[in-house]
Design an enzyme around this catalytic site. Structure first.
Site, PDB file in Angstrom:
ATOM      1  CG  HIS A 280       6.997  -4.303  -0.130  1.00 20.99           C
ATOM      2  ND1 HIS A 280       8.117  -3.605  -0.484  1.00 20.99           N
ATOM      3  CD2 HIS A 280       6.002  -3.398   0.020  1.00 20.99           C
ATOM      4  CE1 HIS A 280       7.808  -2.325  -0.539  1.00 20.99           C
ATOM      5  NE2 HIS A 280       6.534  -2.169  -0.242  1.00 20.99           N
TER       6      HIS A 280
ATOM      7  CG  ASP B 255      -1.799  -1.923   0.784  1.00 16.91           C
ATOM      8  OD1 ASP B 255      -2.213  -0.853   1.242  1.00 16.91           O
ATOM      9  OD2 ASP B 255      -1.001  -1.994  -0.165  1.00 16.91           O
TER      10      ASP B 255
END
Ligand code: CMC
Length: 430
Positions: free
Chosen positions: A308, A365
């Site tokens: 991320h 996710d």
């Protein structure tokens, strides 16, 4: 610690003093907004990893500590105690609603759940199998044609009307795009159902066969939507603010957010994760072998659902989703081999130097697809679900930008690296 009030930058022998701003959580920013005018030089920051594009009071993330808060409230508390509709109100209006405000908002959502009848005909123009994200973006944009009263918003009541229509109708549009994709008749919303139950009904009811929403499934969906409600200046939210900065209306600004969200490096990653897990299962390779391919950069594959831009620690949403996926699967008495592969991949990656050195952890996710699949959501709707969840965040950011007296049209600069001036050559001489 006393904060410096300015920073110094030396360029071509000249020193520029730049003001320093500090956020409520101590974040330090160097204000370069007048630097170009004074120096003629620009800052180069490809991907904006070091650039704060705005000041915002909506969401706080501490990527090193794995903290996420909406309007100051930790995501863990909202996940445990709130509903998506209440969280949406919080994100947009900045505090938890009173009982009366919450009831009024719910009534607004119910009153505006149905889309204009003419909008239903737009679906006939899409080919069978059209990607639901493309349909959703187009249909949210089309709302601008059916709610012309809301194209310019100059009062709070108007804003509330537009926000309620968008939050409510996005789920009707999304469910209709799924019905279209499977060639099934569209369902009208039901006023007796709450937000998530109504979405599930519009997705799965059939003529003479009403879908009876399972409370565990509705709760899991609520949780999924809460976890996706906002995430500060990510790619789609920045896109919404970029479009809004030109003065564009709420619907069209949010339609652009859907387009940005679609990509596999952003919201589309929830589909990419499931495809990756299925590929591992179907090809018969072990999670360990798959990780070797990732580390060797074979065909540029990545461990989807890992890494991320902001979190360099656990993404708190991923922890909550992992637990939720386990719980819902146990409650529904389902076994899920994909979740088992995901958990094995995660365990291996978290102890592997490649991922440890780069501080790559599971993101939102990684487990969201397994949760959605457990509650019966088809894969082509995963990113659409992300979009429904993110709508409150986009609306809140649109509102913040709209209300900001210092807001300017967003217009970055560039460093030109093309040819210097050369002359036009007539076609016959080339
Ligand atoms: N698998 C393997 N290597 C990775 C991964 C990954 N998932 N993510 C980053 N790396 C490596 C990358 O190759 C680079 O290595 P090196 O420095 O040796 O070249 C290093 O880690 C830094 O990566 P980056 O691409 O410069 O980092 P970024 O901040 O630009 O990208 C990201 C962030 C999320 C796009 C990236 O981590 C990624 O592609 N992850 C997989 C896709 C994904 O799960 N996306 C969902 C993001 S969370 C939800 C959302 O915001 O939409």
């Amino acid at each position: 610690m006393v904060m410096a009030k300015s920073a110094k930058l030396e360029l071509n022998g000249q020193t520029y003093e730049l003001p320093v701003v500090e956020g409520t959580e101590g974040q330090v920013g160097i204000d370069i907004s007048h630097f170009y005018r004074k120096s003629g030089a620009v800052m180069l920051d490809a991907g904006y990893g070091n650039t704060a594009s705005c000041k915002s009071a909506i969401t706080y993330i501490d990527g090193d500590k794995g903290i996420l808060r909406y309007r100051g409230i930790p995501i863990e508390q909202l996940a445990e105690k709130s509903t998506f509709v209440e969280t949406a109100w919080l994100v947009i209006w900045g505090r938890l609603p009173t009982k009366e405000e919450a009831e009024h908002f719910s009534q607004q959502l119910t009153a505006h759940a149905a889309i204009h009848e003419d909008l239903r005909h737009h679906y006939e123009g899409f080919p069978a199998g059209a990607p639901p994200m493309a349909i959703l973006s187009a249909m949210i944009n089309a709302l601008s044609c059916y709610h012309s009263d809301y194209l310019s918003i100059d009062e709070d009541a108007k804003f509330e009307g537009a926000a309620a229509r968008l939050i409510s109708q996005v789920r009707t549009l999304a469910a209709a795009s799924y019905r279209k994709s499977i060639g099934a008749p569209m369902n009208y919303p039901r006023p007796d159902f709450k937000y998530c139950e109504n979405f599930l009904h519009m997705m799965f009811s059939n003529p003479y066969d009403d879908y009876i929403p399972d409370p565990d499934v509705a709760r899991a969906l609520n949780l999924f939507l809460i976890l996706h409600a906002d995430h500060e200046q990510n790619c789609s939210t920045s896109t919404v603010r970029m479009v809004a900065s030109s003065g564009a209306n709420l619907f069209t600004s949010c339609a652009s957010g859907v387009s940005a969200l679609w990509g596999p490096l952003h919201g589309g990653a929830n589909v990419a994760v499931i495809e990756m897990l299925e590929n591992i299962r179907n090809s018969g390779i072990s999670p360990r072998e798959f990780l070797e391919k990732v580390k060797n950069r074979e065909n540029h594959i990545r461990l989807m659902g890992f890494g991320h831009r902001v979190y360099k620690n656990f993404d708190p949403r991923s922890k909550i989703l992992r637990e939720a996926a386990n719980k819902v699967l146990a409650k529904l008495h389902k076994k899920n081999d994909l979740l088992e592969i995901a958990q094995e991949l995660s365990e291996l990656a978290l102890h592997d130097d490649y991922f440890v050195e780069r501080r790559l952890y599971p993101n939102v996710d990684f487990y969201s697809g397994t949760l959605l699949r457990a509650i019966g959501i088809p894969t082509n709707m995963f990113t659409v679900l992300f979009a429904i969840g993110r709508i409150p965040g986009w609306i809140a950011n649109w509102k913040e930008n709209h209300a900001d007296p210092d807001s300017k049209i967003n217009r970055p600069r560039q460093i030109y690296i093309g040819k210097t001036q050369n002359d036009y050559i007539p076609r016959g001489e080339r």
